[in-house]
Design a protein around this motif. Sequence first.
Motif, PDB file in Angstrom:
ATOM      1  N   SER A  42       6.287  31.289  31.636  1.00  0.00           N
ATOM      2  CA  SER A  42       5.702  31.156  32.967  1.00  0.00           C
ATOM      3  C   SER A  42       6.637  31.647  34.057  1.00  0.00           C
ATOM      4  O   SER A  42       6.205  31.864  35.193  1.00  0.00           O
ATOM      5  N   LEU A  43       7.918  31.821  33.751  1.00  0.00           N
ATOM      6  CA  LEU A  43       8.893  32.309  34.725  1.00  0.00           C
ATOM      7  C   LEU A  43       9.193  33.769  34.420  1.00  0.00           C
ATOM      8  O   LEU A  43      10.085  34.090  33.637  1.00  0.00           O
ATOM      9  N   ASN A  44       8.453  34.685  35.031  1.00  0.00           N
ATOM     10  CA  ASN A  44       8.681  36.122  34.866  1.00  0.00           C
ATOM     11  C   ASN A  44       8.120  36.836  36.083  1.00  0.00           C
ATOM     12  O   ASN A  44       7.172  36.371  36.716  1.00  0.00           O
ATOM     13  N   ASN A  45       8.728  37.978  36.407  1.00  0.00           N
ATOM     14  CA  ASN A  45       8.291  38.733  37.577  1.00  0.00           C
ATOM     15  C   ASN A  45       9.008  40.075  37.601  1.00  0.00           C
ATOM     16  O   ASN A  45       9.947  40.314  36.830  1.00  0.00           O
ATOM     17  N   ARG A  46       8.591  40.959  38.493  1.00  0.00           N
ATOM     18  CA  ARG A  46       9.242  42.240  38.731  1.00  0.00           C
ATOM     19  C   ARG A  46       9.821  42.228  40.141  1.00  0.00           C
ATOM     20  O   ARG A  46       9.370  41.456  40.995  1.00  0.00           O
ATOM     21  N   ASN A  47      10.798  43.078  40.395  1.00  0.00           N
ATOM     22  CA  ASN A  47      11.502  42.970  41.670  1.00  0.00           C
ATOM     23  C   ASN A  47      10.630  43.340  42.864  1.00  0.00           C
ATOM     24  O   ASN A  47      10.901  42.917  43.983  1.00  0.00           O
ATOM     25  N   GLU A  53       8.958  30.746  42.731  1.00  0.00           N
ATOM     26  CA  GLU A  53       9.537  31.545  43.816  1.00  0.00           C
ATOM     27  C   GLU A  53      10.924  32.012  43.388  1.00  0.00           C
ATOM     28  O   GLU A  53      11.924  31.313  43.538  1.00  0.00           O
ATOM     29  N   ILE A  54      10.998  33.229  42.839  1.00  0.00           N
ATOM     30  CA  ILE A  54      12.230  33.788  42.273  1.00  0.00           C
ATOM     31  C   ILE A  54      12.786  34.851  43.218  1.00  0.00           C
ATOM     32  O   ILE A  54      12.035  35.662  43.760  1.00  0.00           O
ATOM     33  N   SER A  55      14.078  34.843  43.408  1.00  0.00           N
ATOM     34  CA  SER A  55      14.758  35.853  44.221  1.00  0.00           C
ATOM     35  C   SER A  55      15.965  36.385  43.452  1.00  0.00           C
ATOM     36  O   SER A  55      16.311  35.878  42.389  1.00  0.00           O
ATOM     37  N   VAL A  73      14.459  49.656  39.951  1.00  0.00           N
ATOM     38  CA  VAL A  73      13.278  48.966  39.447  1.00  0.00           C
ATOM     39  C   VAL A  73      13.706  48.113  38.257  1.00  0.00           C
ATOM     40  O   VAL A  73      14.291  48.627  37.306  1.00  0.00           O
ATOM     41  N   HIS A  74      13.408  46.823  38.301  1.00  0.00           N
ATOM     42  CA  HIS A  74      13.790  45.930  37.200  1.00  0.00           C
ATOM     43  C   HIS A  74      12.824  44.752  37.173  1.00  0.00           C
ATOM     44  O   HIS A  74      12.090  44.490  38.136  1.00  0.00           O
ATOM     45  N   PRO A  83       7.347  50.480  44.141  1.00  0.00           N
ATOM     46  CA  PRO A  83       7.553  49.493  43.067  1.00  0.00           C
ATOM     47  C   PRO A  83       8.983  48.986  42.934  1.00  0.00           C
ATOM     48  O   PRO A  83       9.269  48.219  42.006  1.00  0.00           O
ATOM     49  N   GLY A  84       9.896  49.399  43.813  1.00  0.00           N
ATOM     50  CA  GLY A  84      11.282  48.972  43.662  1.00  0.00           C
ATOM     51  C   GLY A  84      12.032  48.975  44.975  1.00  0.00           C
ATOM     52  O   GLY A  84      11.444  49.062  46.061  1.00  0.00           O
ATOM     53  N   ASP A  85      13.369  48.892  44.880  1.00  0.00           N
ATOM     54  CA  ASP A  85      14.248  48.856  46.049  1.00  0.00           C
ATOM     55  C   ASP A  85      14.899  50.224  46.230  1.00  0.00           C
ATOM     56  O   ASP A  85      15.521  50.754  45.302  1.00  0.00           O
TER      57      ASP A  85
END
Length: 377
Positions: free
Chosen positions: A95-100, A194-196, A86-87, A138-140
Amino acid sequence: PDIKFAPSYCDTTDTDLIEGCLYLHPDRVLDPKDQFFITTRVTVETLEAPEDCSLELPSRPECLPQEGSKSSYYVAGVEDMTIMLVHSMSALDSSLNNRNSAMNGELYDHSRQFLKRFRKHNDTEAQYEAEKRSPKVPGDIVTVRELLRAAGVADLNSIGESAQAKGKEETLRYAGLVIVILVEYQNETLDPQEISYKYYPSVIPGVEAKSIENIDPSTQWNRHGIRVVLVQTGQLGKFELLSFLATLAASIALFRVATIMVELLMLRVLPQKNMYTEYKYENTVDFSSIRGNDTKDRELQSGDQTPVDIVMEPYSPKNPIPRSHSIYRSPSDGDQLPPSLSTARTMTGSPLYHEARHDPPGARMYDSPPSFLHHPR
């Protein structure tokens, strides 16, 4: 994990380092002080208090706890346990922020070969339907075996690379290891939101992992295992007009400086500087004299002077641009050409024109473009 049979490494007939395996709950496998520490071996150490002393409150120097017994155990079924990564990330631009869990990710091995894909639950691409996360996750989620494989560890029973492990032939399961997972973020050029990300695990060679947990005043666990370290990096950005203009202006200035430096070397330093100078510059007619003659021609047309004759100079390598010489005299001199002035004579068979003249008193001569010939009126 569902362990139905004791793993082979739990057999103690070939070694005196361990006394078997412990079958721990997953919560006990992780170090309470470090949730990214996966225990593979536990050495249970007991402490004994001297007579008339207390382990909880050693009030005298002679009451220092003394080492008691030690017993080492492997933790069974570690490779089949799962961990959740989880990160989250945030750029300088808020404006550029997100969770995995809201991004798409991929897992690669230590040689940058693709292994696994993680897709957000609302992904619209049908071919990734089986790889979507559950909205409640909530994570991988990956198994320890998958993480070891991605980091290049084929088996925890192989000999460790640290000096102590090689000297005593201790395995990675016994000594422990450190895995660094590089998390690299990137976003789309046309859609910055769209962040990866991509996971790149690797093992730090020759490093062991150890942690000590105090169970109670008389017992402590000396844990060895897999320490996982996440390192976040990447490149995120979006178009900004002011930044673009500043970069463009700086680039143009640097390009001009580079041009000046190259020309200085070409025209002043290099051995062929004379040749470079000849090809770089082109000699042209003196336009200032032409502009002056245009003014004088306009004065003649007003009746102040009368053209008498013109002499043309033809093309030659030393004179690539033809020039004409017009000879003028004032109207008061009359229409008779002064005897002291002889006009141009053409040599038979020669393309060259020769000028032979004597300027009489009061006559003036100007240079003008060879656009027309002047004859006496």
